[in-house]
Scaffold this motif. Structure first.
Motif, mmCIF file in Angstrom:
data_model
loop_
_atom_site.group_PDB
_atom_site.id
_atom_site.type_symbol
_atom_site.label_atom_id
_atom_site.label_comp_id
_atom_site.label_asym_id
_atom_site.label_seq_id
_atom_site.Cartn_x
_atom_site.Cartn_y
_atom_site.Cartn_z
ATOM 1 N N THR A 37 66.495 50.860 29.909
ATOM 2 C CA THR A 37 66.732 51.222 28.517
ATOM 3 C C THR A 37 67.067 49.975 27.716
ATOM 4 O OG1 THR A 37 67.535 53.421 29.128
ATOM 5 C CG2 THR A 37 68.140 52.595 26.944
ATOM 6 N N GLN A 38 66.412 49.819 26.581
ATOM 7 C CA GLN A 38 66.669 48.694 25.679
ATOM 8 C C GLN A 38 67.008 49.236 24.300
ATOM 9 O OE1 GLN A 38 63.410 45.909 25.643
ATOM 10 N NE2 GLN A 38 63.242 45.868 27.867
ATOM 11 N N ALA A 39 67.950 48.579 23.627
ATOM 12 C CA ALA A 39 68.370 49.025 22.295
ATOM 13 C C ALA A 39 68.651 47.821 21.416
ATOM 14 C CB ALA A 39 69.617 49.905 22.393
ATOM 15 N N GLN A 40 68.344 47.965 20.115
ATOM 16 C CA GLN A 40 68.646 46.945 19.107
ATOM 17 C C GLN A 40 69.206 47.638 17.865
ATOM 18 O OE1 GLN A 40 65.239 44.504 18.110
ATOM 19 N NE2 GLN A 40 64.528 44.415 20.236
ATOM 20 N N TRP A 41 70.111 46.948 17.184
ATOM 21 C CA TRP A 41 70.645 47.428 15.911
ATOM 22 C C TRP A 41 70.782 46.240 14.982
ATOM 23 C CZ3 TRP A 41 75.300 46.186 13.426
ATOM 24 C CH2 TRP A 41 75.610 46.968 12.298
ATOM 25 N N HIS A 42 70.275 46.375 13.750
ATOM 26 C CA HIS A 42 70.280 45.283 12.778
ATOM 27 C C HIS A 42 70.797 45.805 11.440
ATOM 28 C CE1 HIS A 42 67.617 43.086 15.588
ATOM 29 N NE2 HIS A 42 67.027 44.265 15.746
ATOM 30 N N ALA A 43 71.625 45.001 10.771
ATOM 31 C CA ALA A 43 72.170 45.407 9.467
ATOM 32 C C ALA A 43 72.373 44.174 8.605
ATOM 33 C CB ALA A 43 73.493 46.146 9.640
ATOM 34 N N PRO A 44 72.038 44.258 7.318
ATOM 35 C CA PRO A 44 72.256 43.124 6.406
ATOM 36 C C PRO A 44 73.725 43.039 6.006
ATOM 37 C CG PRO A 44 71.276 44.964 5.221
ATOM 38 C CD PRO A 44 71.347 45.386 6.657
ATOM 39 N N VAL A 45 74.238 41.811 5.974
ATOM 40 C CA VAL A 45 75.590 41.536 5.486
ATOM 41 C C VAL A 45 75.474 40.343 4.536
ATOM 42 C CG1 VAL A 45 77.964 40.918 6.066
ATOM 43 C CG2 VAL A 45 76.652 42.398 7.596
ATOM 44 N N GLY A 46 75.401 40.618 3.246
ATOM 45 C CA GLY A 46 75.145 39.549 2.292
ATOM 46 C C GLY A 46 73.764 38.969 2.516
ATOM 47 N N ALA A 47 73.691 37.653 2.622
ATOM 48 C CA ALA A 47 72.414 36.990 2.864
ATOM 49 C C ALA A 47 72.080 36.913 4.347
ATOM 50 C CB ALA A 47 72.442 35.578 2.269
ATOM 51 N N CYS A 48 72.973 37.398 5.204
ATOM 52 C CA CYS A 48 72.802 37.306 6.654
ATOM 53 C C CYS A 48 72.407 38.663 7.246
ATOM 54 C CB CYS A 48 74.074 36.809 7.318
ATOM 55 S SG CYS A 48 74.612 35.168 6.766
ATOM 56 N N THR A 49 71.973 38.618 8.487
ATOM 57 C CA THR A 49 71.676 39.825 9.258
ATOM 58 C C THR A 49 72.477 39.790 10.547
ATOM 59 O OG1 THR A 49 69.427 39.984 8.387
ATOM 60 C CG2 THR A 49 69.893 41.143 10.430
ATOM 61 N N VAL A 50 73.210 40.863 10.816
ATOM 62 C CA VAL A 50 73.968 41.004 12.053
ATOM 63 C C VAL A 50 73.154 41.857 13.020
ATOM 64 C CG1 VAL A 50 76.081 41.878 13.127
ATOM 65 C CG2 VAL A 50 76.175 40.767 10.882
ATOM 66 N N SER A 51 73.000 41.374 14.253
ATOM 67 C CA SER A 51 72.180 42.072 15.245
ATOM 68 C C SER A 51 72.954 42.250 16.539
ATOM 69 C CB SER A 51 70.892 41.289 15.537
ATOM 70 O OG SER A 51 70.130 41.088 14.360
ATOM 71 N N LEU A 52 72.823 43.432 17.133
ATOM 72 C CA LEU A 52 73.365 43.737 18.453
ATOM 73 C C LEU A 52 72.219 44.219 19.332
ATOM 74 C CD1 LEU A 52 76.608 45.696 17.463
ATOM 75 C CD2 LEU A 52 76.429 43.274 18.048
ATOM 76 N N LEU A 53 72.139 43.673 20.556
ATOM 77 C CA LEU A 53 71.055 44.013 21.469
ATOM 78 C C LEU A 53 71.616 44.300 22.846
ATOM 79 C CD1 LEU A 53 70.171 41.240 19.657
ATOM 80 C CD2 LEU A 53 67.935 41.985 20.474
ATOM 81 N N GLY A 54 70.986 45.211 23.561
ATOM 82 C CA GLY A 54 71.421 45.530 24.914
ATOM 83 C C GLY A 54 70.271 46.014 25.768
ATOM 84 N N SER A 55 70.384 45.783 27.072
ATOM 85 C CA SER A 55 69.378 46.232 28.027
ATOM 86 C C SER A 55 70.074 46.585 29.335
ATOM 87 C CB SER A 55 68.329 45.137 28.254
ATOM 88 O OG SER A 55 67.358 45.552 29.187
ATOM 89 N N PHE A 56 69.738 47.752 29.884
ATOM 90 C CA PHE A 56 70.333 48.212 31.132
ATOM 91 C C PHE A 56 69.233 48.785 32.017
ATOM 92 C CE2 PHE A 56 73.540 48.420 27.866
ATOM 93 C CZ PHE A 56 74.674 47.913 28.472
ATOM 94 N N GLY A 57 69.335 48.510 33.321
ATOM 95 C CA GLY A 57 68.345 49.024 34.247
ATOM 96 C C GLY A 57 68.927 49.335 35.604
ATOM 97 N N PHE A 58 68.438 50.440 36.218
ATOM 98 C CA PHE A 58 68.879 50.832 37.552
ATOM 99 C C PHE A 58 67.674 51.296 38.359
ATOM 100 C CE2 PHE A 58 72.670 51.332 34.971
ATOM 101 C CZ PHE A 58 73.634 50.710 35.749
ATOM 102 N N LEU A 59 67.656 50.890 39.626
ATOM 103 C CA LEU A 59 66.604 51.258 40.565
ATOM 104 C C LEU A 59 67.257 51.895 41.777
ATOM 105 C CD1 LEU A 59 63.702 51.138 41.762
ATOM 106 C CD2 LEU A 59 64.246 48.814 42.539
ATOM 107 N N GLN A 60 66.872 53.121 42.107
ATOM 108 C CA GLN A 60 67.450 53.838 43.236
ATOM 109 C C GLN A 60 66.357 54.200 44.231
ATOM 110 O OE1 GLN A 60 70.933 54.993 43.948
ATOM 111 N NE2 GLN A 60 69.745 54.962 45.839
ATOM 112 N N ALA A 61 66.417 53.608 45.442
ATOM 113 C CA ALA A 61 65.500 53.994 46.508
ATOM 114 C C ALA A 61 65.861 55.391 46.994
ATOM 115 C CB ALA A 61 65.569 52.990 47.652
ATOM 116 N N LEU A 62 64.845 56.194 47.298
ATOM 117 C CA LEU A 62 65.063 57.585 47.695
ATOM 118 C C LEU A 62 64.472 57.840 49.077
ATOM 119 C CD1 LEU A 62 64.040 59.303 44.329
ATOM 120 C CD2 LEU A 62 66.351 58.719 45.090
#
Length: 479
Positions: free
Chosen positions: A311-336
């Motif tokens: 799963t990957q996620a991004q969030w972006h928001a303007p703050v004045g002349a700048c842009t604040v960004s938060l990003l994340g990625s998570f992964g799991f592999l389960q052998a069965l």
């Protein structure tokens, strides 16, 4: 007269063939050449544009021009919602959506809509004019694959059966002797709102560092993707082989490698969920992006047995002349089913948009004897998080029109760990967050026709001796 978001309302006046003047209101899109014209009868001299948005209308006719190799029914389907519009505002919105859908078919070079007055005051007729792309297209392009520059030559055959279907082929080669061949068949509007993609792919990817390996894969897949929704469903059958792990004078793999890593088969179904509200894919300043890929293998009793999610996620928001960004990625592999994980199914971490400050595949479990160069073998649990603040570079106006570059300050952290065979992926949470790697730095980002080009300078803060760190980084990331 009035504007709201993407649509501008304009007053117009024109003379008919008898010389009588007619006035009305037009709707023009800021972002596209789409223009819709409304005629209001009855000699109105002043029209309140805000109220005009909510005036009722009934679409009584649809004419289509320019579709020499495309069936009329295909275009009518894309116009279906617009033909049901009950107000002028709803009609304007649905025609803009229809224009986007027509371009998504990838068989039209241009598509425009015009709206004319009908016989009664509320009646309107819609005129659609399309310009079709050529039946054959040959193109070339470049891209980066884990730091390797690649050249691709692609060919496509469009609309050969009048239903916007395509046959596409591509051949690529890299500076490190990687190569790939791909053949696709695309058909929109299958099973209602889905598009069909059938693919045959063969790739040979050369991993140069830290030890030379070659990943060879042949696969066949079929995908059904929602055109107006977030879901896509794929079945894939693939054969995977890893070259370079056998010593030249031995018949057994190097220390740590398993036969299941060297050669394996995958028969899997995959579900992809995607939401994207970003205002720009390469340099977003607002909106969010979310994609979750869940895969279950050993379908029809063949090949590796596992469940996997990334799963990957991004969030972006303007703050004045700048842009604040938060990003994340998570992964799991389960052998069965008592199986073990395979090299080709594990996660690798490091590099731009993965974990800056570290080389590609530079973080995570390694394999090989202590007296030889060891390779990344991948992990069963992975996570990375980043925060960044960016703003446009203060360039002269003439240069800024040609180069919309941004300066960014970032901090990121992440980890990639192994989960012993038979253990639940949940058992990886503790080690995943207890041996964090992190880095801070700055970078300059350039949006290009080929993708997002970035040049970064990083300072690794937390790292371990087996990690492969990187101070400078240059990458071209397709979007």
């Amino acid at each position: 007269l009035w504007s709201s978001g993407d649509v501008v309302v304009e007053r117009w006046e024109k003379k008919n063939m008898s010389g009588a003047k007619t006035t009305g209101t037009g709707w023009r899109s800021r972002e596209s050449p789409l223009f819709m014209e409304e005629s209001y009868l009855g000699g109105l001299s002043v029209i309140d544009a805000r109220q005009a948005l909510h005036l009722p209308c009934t679409v009584t006719g649809l004419s289509i021009h320019g579709n020499e190799r495309t069936r009329r029914e295909l275009i009518e389907k894309e116009m279906h919602a617009a033909l049901k519009a009950r107000t002028h505002a709803e009609l304007a919105t649905e025609l803009l959506n229809a224009k986007v859908r027509l371009y998504d078919l990838d068989v039209f070079r241009e598509a425009t809509c015009h709206v004319d007055v009908g016989e009664r005051e509320e009646d309107v007729t819609v005129h659609v004019v399309v310009e079709e792309k050529g039946a054959h297209t040959v193109s070339t392009g470049t891209f980066m694959l884990e730091g390797e520059g690649c050249l691709e030559v692609a060919w496509s055959l469009r609309n050969f059966a009048d239903n916007a279907e395509q046959v596409r082929g591509a051949v690529s080669g890299g500076v490190n002797q990687s190569s790939g061949v791909r053949l696709d068949f695309v058909r929109p509007n299958v099973m209602g709102n889905f598009s069909l993609l059938a693919s045959l792919v063969q790739t040979s990817k050369h991993i140069q560092r830290p030890k030379s390996l070659r990943e060879i894969q042949q696969s066949a897949s079929i995908t059904l993707e929602q055109r107006d929704g977030p879901h896509a469903f794929t079945y894939e059958m693939s054969s995977r082989r890893l070259d370079g792990v056998m010593p030249l004078d031995h018949d057994t793999p190097s220390v740590g490698w398993k036969a299941s890593d060297i050669a394996s088969i995958k028969s899997a179904v995959r579900h992809t969920y995607t939401l994207d509200t970003r205002d720009h894919k390469q340099i977003p300043s607002s909106g969010y992006f979310l994609t979750s890929i869940t895969e279950c293998a050993k379908i029809f009793g063949r090949g590796a047995d596992f469940a996997r999610n990334e799963t990957q996620a991004q969030w972006h928001a303007p703050v004045g002349a700048c842009t604040v960004s938060l990003l994340g990625s998570f992964g799991f592999l389960q052998a069965l089913g008592g199986d073990v994980s395979r090299y080709f199914d594990r996660f690798f971490l490091g590099g731009p948009l993965s974990l800056r400050g570290f080389r590609s595949r530079g973080v995570g479990p390694i394999i090989g004897a202590s007296d030889e160069i060891r390779s990344a073998k991948g992990g069963e649990a992975m996570m990375s998080m980043a925060a960044a603040v960016s703003r446009p570079l203060p360039l002269p106006p003439n240069l800024k029109r040609l180069l919309d570059a941004r300066f960014q300050v970032f901090a990121n952290l992440g980890n990639n760990v192994s989960v012993d065979g038979g253990k639940s992926a949940r058992s990886a949470f503790a080690p995943l967050f207890s041996s964090i790697r992190s880095a801070v730095g700055v970078c300059i980002i350039f949006p290009t026709a080929l993708g997002r080009l970035e040049v970064s300078l990083s300072k690794p803060l937390l790292h371990y001796k087996e990690d492969r760190t990187a101070t400078w980084g240059v990458a071209l990331i397709p979007e």
